[in-house]
Design a protein around this motif. Structure first.
Motif, short mmCIF file in Angstrom:
data_model
loop_
_atom_site.label_atom_id
_atom_site.label_comp_id
_atom_site.label_asym_id
_atom_site.label_seq_id
_atom_site.Cartn_x
_atom_site.Cartn_y
_atom_site.Cartn_z
N LEU A 74 0.82 -1.21 0.00
CA LEU A 74 0.00 0.00 0.00
C LEU A 74 0.86 1.26 0.00
N ASP A 75 1.97 1.23 0.73
CA ASP A 75 2.87 2.39 0.75
C ASP A 75 3.46 2.64 -0.64
N GLY A 76 3.69 1.56 -1.40
CA GLY A 76 4.20 1.71 -2.75
C GLY A 76 3.22 2.46 -3.63
N CYS A 77 1.93 2.15 -3.48
CA CYS A 77 0.90 2.86 -4.23
C CYS A 77 0.85 4.33 -3.82
N ARG A 78 0.86 4.58 -2.52
CA ARG A 78 0.79 5.96 -2.03
C ARG A 78 1.97 6.80 -2.52
N LYS A 79 3.15 6.22 -2.48
CA LYS A 79 4.34 6.94 -2.93
C LYS A 79 4.26 7.23 -4.42
N HIS A 80 3.77 6.27 -5.18
CA HIS A 80 3.69 6.43 -6.63
C HIS A 80 2.74 7.56 -7.01
N TYR A 81 1.62 7.68 -6.29
CA TYR A 81 0.61 8.67 -6.67
C TYR A 81 0.73 9.99 -5.92
N GLY A 82 1.67 10.07 -4.97
CA GLY A 82 1.98 11.35 -4.35
C GLY A 82 0.78 12.06 -3.76
N LYS A 83 0.46 13.25 -4.29
CA LYS A 83 -0.63 14.06 -3.76
C LYS A 83 -2.00 13.39 -3.93
N LYS A 84 -2.07 12.40 -4.81
CA LYS A 84 -3.33 11.68 -5.01
C LYS A 84 -3.33 10.33 -4.29
N ALA A 85 -2.47 10.20 -3.28
CA ALA A 85 -2.30 8.93 -2.57
C ALA A 85 -3.59 8.44 -1.92
N ARG A 86 -4.47 9.37 -1.55
CA ARG A 86 -5.72 8.97 -0.91
C ARG A 86 -6.52 8.03 -1.80
N ALA A 87 -6.33 8.13 -3.12
CA ALA A 87 -7.05 7.26 -4.05
C ALA A 87 -6.70 5.79 -3.83
N CYS A 88 -5.47 5.51 -3.37
CA CYS A 88 -5.08 4.13 -3.09
C CYS A 88 -5.92 3.56 -1.96
N THR A 138 -6.05 6.07 -11.49
CA THR A 138 -5.32 6.63 -10.36
C THR A 138 -5.69 5.91 -9.06
N GLY A 139 -4.67 5.41 -8.37
CA GLY A 139 -4.90 4.75 -7.09
C GLY A 139 -5.37 3.31 -7.18
N ASN A 140 -5.42 2.75 -8.39
CA ASN A 140 -5.89 1.37 -8.53
C ASN A 140 -4.92 0.42 -7.83
N THR A 141 -5.46 -0.45 -6.98
CA THR A 141 -4.63 -1.37 -6.20
C THR A 141 -4.91 -2.83 -6.53
N TYR A 142 -5.60 -3.09 -7.62
CA TYR A 142 -5.88 -4.48 -7.98
C TYR A 142 -4.60 -5.19 -8.42
N THR A 143 -3.63 -4.45 -8.93
CA THR A 143 -2.29 -4.97 -9.16
C THR A 143 -1.30 -3.91 -8.67
N ASN A 144 -0.09 -4.34 -8.36
CA ASN A 144 0.95 -3.37 -7.98
C ASN A 144 1.67 -2.88 -9.23
N HIS A 145 0.90 -2.26 -10.12
CA HIS A 145 1.43 -1.82 -11.41
C HIS A 145 2.54 -0.79 -11.28
N TRP A 146 2.63 -0.11 -10.14
CA TRP A 146 3.68 0.88 -9.92
C TRP A 146 5.05 0.21 -9.77
#
Length: 254
Positions: free
Chosen positions: A79-93, A150-158
């Motif tokens: 989850l942290d990987g998603c948040r870091k990838h999307y930065g200011k839009k991390a809430r979407a994760c 943005t923020g999709n977590t179904y795969t760790n595409h980041w």
């Protein structure tokens, strides 16, 4: 890398022996959050090692025993990987995760069961296997990287990008509506025999490539999908990539 095709119409058209995950019996929320946060009820805790002399603390009541180690840390890093990838839009994760858990919990309750187990693993019908494998061999060098919302977590595409070779893409050799219909026609009899129902095709994604380190989060298909088939088209891996399925008995299988 694993090359997986999905036909939505769960029959698993895979190969090999079907067994309980890691020869251990466990259910939801142990390897990864499915309905609720991943279990931290470790088997070495006093109330699990000696339950007669150690009552279960309230925080662990109803929580499955965690037999796979520190999966909470694995999930936190995911989850942290998603948040870091999307930065200011991390809430979407976090919002995507909340939606995934809620849908996994609620949707099965609204579905009609057509089978005893909820899944079946068989050798892919030869006609299905040949159609998909031939299509992959002709077009594997033309796969396109998937763009996730943005923020999709179904795969760790980041961390592990996924790629798609669509069977509907008319720019690819053999691609288009005719290929899509051929695959469906080849799979339909097997799927209808398993469900005992006459099925109407709804979608067919194509062949998705999961790259090294890929994580596919537990999820349910969106309505109106009532039955799906996953086909392992080809693979080039250093070690097995377990695909976990939760049966109607509540246990995980791969």
């Amino acid at each position: 890398m694993a090359y997986i095709a999905k036909i939505s119409a769960v029959v698993l058209f895979l190969f090999g022996r079907f067994s309980k995950c890691d020869s251990q019996e466990y259910g939801v929320d142990v390897s990864f959050p499915t309905f609720r946060p991943v279990s931290t009820n470790y088997e070495w805790l006093p109330h699990n090692k000696d339950p007669l002399n150690n009552p279960t603390p309230k925080e662990y009541e109803g929580m499955p025993v965690q037999t796979l180690g520190n999966r909470a840390q694995f999930y936190q890093e995911f989850l942290d990987g998603c948040r870091k990838h999307y930065g200011k839009k991390a809430r979407a994760c976090d919002e995507t995760e909340e939606g995934r858990l809620q849908m996994s919990l609620r949707q099965p309750q609204s579905m009609q069961n057509y089978t005893d187990t909820g899944f079946k693993k068989i050798r892919a019908p030869e006609a299905v296997r040949q159609l998909l494998f031939d299509y992959w061999e002709k077009n594997k060098d033309k796969k396109s990287q998937e763009i996730w919302s943005t923020g999709n977590t179904y795969t760790n595409h980041w961390a592990a990008p996924t790629y798609m070779t669509s069977v509907e893409d008319t720019k690819l050799r053999g691609g288009g509506s005719d290929m899509k219909q051929k695959i469906w026609d080849a799979a339909q009899e097997t799927m209808e025999e398993w469900t005992g129902m006459e099925l109407t095709p709804t979608s067919m994604y194509g062949i998705r490539v999961y790259t090294e380190g890929a994580v596919l989060a537990p999820h349910v298909d969106r309505l109106p999908l009532v039955s799906s088939a996953i086909v392992n088209v080809a693979q080039d891996v250093d070690e097995d990539w377990p695909l976990e399925v939760i049966g109607r008995d509540g246990n995980a299988y791969n």
